[in-house]
Design a protein around this motif. Structure first.
Motif, mmCIF file in Angstrom:
data_model
loop_
_atom_site.group_PDB
_atom_site.id
_atom_site.type_symbol
_atom_site.label_atom_id
_atom_site.label_comp_id
_atom_site.label_asym_id
_atom_site.label_seq_id
_atom_site.Cartn_x
_atom_site.Cartn_y
_atom_site.Cartn_z
ATOM 1 N N UNK A 182 35.811 65.823 59.712
ATOM 2 C CA UNK A 182 35.762 67.200 60.177
ATOM 3 C C UNK A 182 35.723 68.200 59.032
ATOM 4 N N UNK A 183 35.608 67.731 57.796
ATOM 5 C CA UNK A 183 35.589 68.617 56.633
ATOM 6 C C UNK A 183 34.159 68.874 56.166
ATOM 7 N N UNK A 184 33.941 70.095 55.668
ATOM 8 C CA UNK A 184 32.692 70.442 55.000
ATOM 9 C C UNK A 184 33.033 70.651 53.536
ATOM 10 N N UNK A 185 32.515 69.777 52.680
ATOM 11 C CA UNK A 185 32.920 69.753 51.292
ATOM 12 C C UNK A 185 32.473 71.009 50.532
ATOM 13 N N UNK A 186 33.218 71.306 49.473
ATOM 14 C CA UNK A 186 32.904 72.458 48.649
ATOM 15 C C UNK A 186 31.472 72.436 48.163
ATOM 16 N N UNK A 187 30.753 73.564 48.313
ATOM 17 C CA UNK A 187 29.347 73.720 47.941
ATOM 18 C C UNK A 187 28.435 72.757 48.691
ATOM 19 N N UNK A 188 28.943 72.199 49.781
ATOM 20 C CA UNK A 188 28.131 71.274 50.579
ATOM 21 C C UNK A 188 27.504 71.970 51.775
ATOM 22 N N UNK A 189 26.632 71.246 52.455
ATOM 23 C CA UNK A 189 26.005 71.749 53.674
ATOM 24 C C UNK A 189 25.772 70.587 54.624
ATOM 25 N N UNK A 190 25.645 70.909 55.896
ATOM 26 C CA UNK A 190 25.379 69.870 56.887
ATOM 27 C C UNK A 190 24.664 70.492 58.074
ATOM 28 N N UNK A 191 23.741 69.715 58.657
ATOM 29 C CA UNK A 191 22.949 70.197 59.791
ATOM 30 C C UNK A 191 23.183 69.313 61.002
ATOM 31 N N UNK A 192 23.359 69.943 62.153
ATOM 32 C CA UNK A 192 23.483 69.238 63.429
ATOM 33 C C UNK A 192 22.570 69.906 64.447
ATOM 34 N N UNK A 193 22.325 69.176 65.545
ATOM 35 C CA UNK A 193 21.437 69.673 66.593
ATOM 36 C C UNK A 193 22.241 70.165 67.795
ATOM 37 N N UNK A 194 21.760 71.235 68.403
ATOM 38 C CA UNK A 194 22.319 71.764 69.642
ATOM 39 C C UNK A 194 21.213 71.871 70.685
ATOM 40 N N UNK A 195 21.584 71.689 71.953
ATOM 41 C CA UNK A 195 20.623 71.872 73.038
ATOM 42 C C UNK A 195 19.536 70.827 73.084
ATOM 43 N N UNK A 196 19.837 69.607 72.697
ATOM 44 C CA UNK A 196 18.801 68.562 72.645
ATOM 45 C C UNK A 196 18.304 68.149 74.023
ATOM 46 N N UNK A 197 19.128 68.339 75.058
ATOM 47 C CA UNK A 197 18.726 67.959 76.413
ATOM 48 C C UNK A 197 18.210 69.141 77.214
ATOM 49 N N UNK A 198 18.100 70.298 76.557
ATOM 50 C CA UNK A 198 17.726 71.518 77.261
ATOM 51 C C UNK A 198 16.282 71.881 76.949
ATOM 52 N N UNK A 199 15.460 72.006 77.993
ATOM 53 C CA UNK A 199 14.042 72.277 77.790
ATOM 54 C C UNK A 199 13.676 73.744 78.004
#
Length: 214
Positions: A182-199
């Motif tokens: 659940x951590x986002x490391x210092x100077x790091x980045x992360x991408x996730x998807x939202x609404x994948x089942x929504x057309x």
């Protein structure tokens, strides 16, 4: 880079019944801390669950932690089922979402929903440490990227989104942007998807919160 002017919050007080567009008063400070701006009943895509979502703003000058207790109630006001949710860190002046998720089979006799809030001041908010960038994909999903602009790890980068069609809510989705548990490391980045089942939607509202990595 697009900085999302997000809606996240937290509060401190005794249990209070909240009506639509109400303001919640904080018993410890005597200030009007939380203003409820919208409430939505949203069916989940699986057809098995319903979420009751509230959107509010932290009107105080303090960062807050807010817990919500949602009840599905009969026409007589009796609670059939109660669930809870929490936003641990909400920056002063920001908006936020809290929701209760119910199994449809548990609320067949419900006529309405009600909720109460508890709140307290927090020193753990790190909202300003993280920028959020949102890109809409060709399949209509959203790619949401959290960028930690500091050298210190942060935690609980919680993103919540309501999707709309013609002004009506059609879906809700949530994700954590941590790159190490659940951590986002210092100077790091992360991408996730939202609404994948929504057309089919034409607008969305996104909020997020960030906490100390403890």
């Amino acid at each position: 880079m697009k900085k999302i002017l997000s809606f996240v919050i937290s509060i401190t007080t005794a249990m209070i019944f909240v009506a639509s567009s109400a303001t919640v008063s904080n018993a410890k400070t005597g200030e009007n801390d939380i203003k409820i701006t919208d409430e939505y009943e949203i069916a989940d895509a699986d057809g098995l669950h319903t979420r009751y979502v509230i959107i509010a703003t932290n009107n105080s000058d303090k960062d807050l932690e807010v817990s919500a207790f949602f009840s599905a109630v009969t026409s007589y006001g009796d609670a059939i089922k109660t669930v809870s949710d929490c936003e641990n860190t909400v920056k002063a002046g920001q908006s936020f979402m809290l929701y209760g998720q119910f199994k449809n089979r548990d609320i067949e006799d419900a006529a309405d929903f009600s909720y109460t809030l508890e709140s307290e001041i927090t020193e753990n908010c790190r909202y300003d440490s993280v920028d959020i960038d949102v890109q809409k994909n060709v399949d209509n999903s959203l790619s949401v990227t959290g960028i930690n602009n500091t050298s210190e790890d942060v935690s609980s980068v919680n993103v919540r989104t309501v999707f709309f069609k013609n002004g009506s809510p059609v879906a809700f989705d949530t994700v954590n942007l941590g790159d190490s548990a659940f951590s986002l490391q210092g100077e790091g980045s992360n991408t996730q998807e939202l609404g994948m089942l929504l057309e089919d939607y034409d607008d969305y509202l996104l909020t997020y919160s960030v906490a100390d990595d403890m």
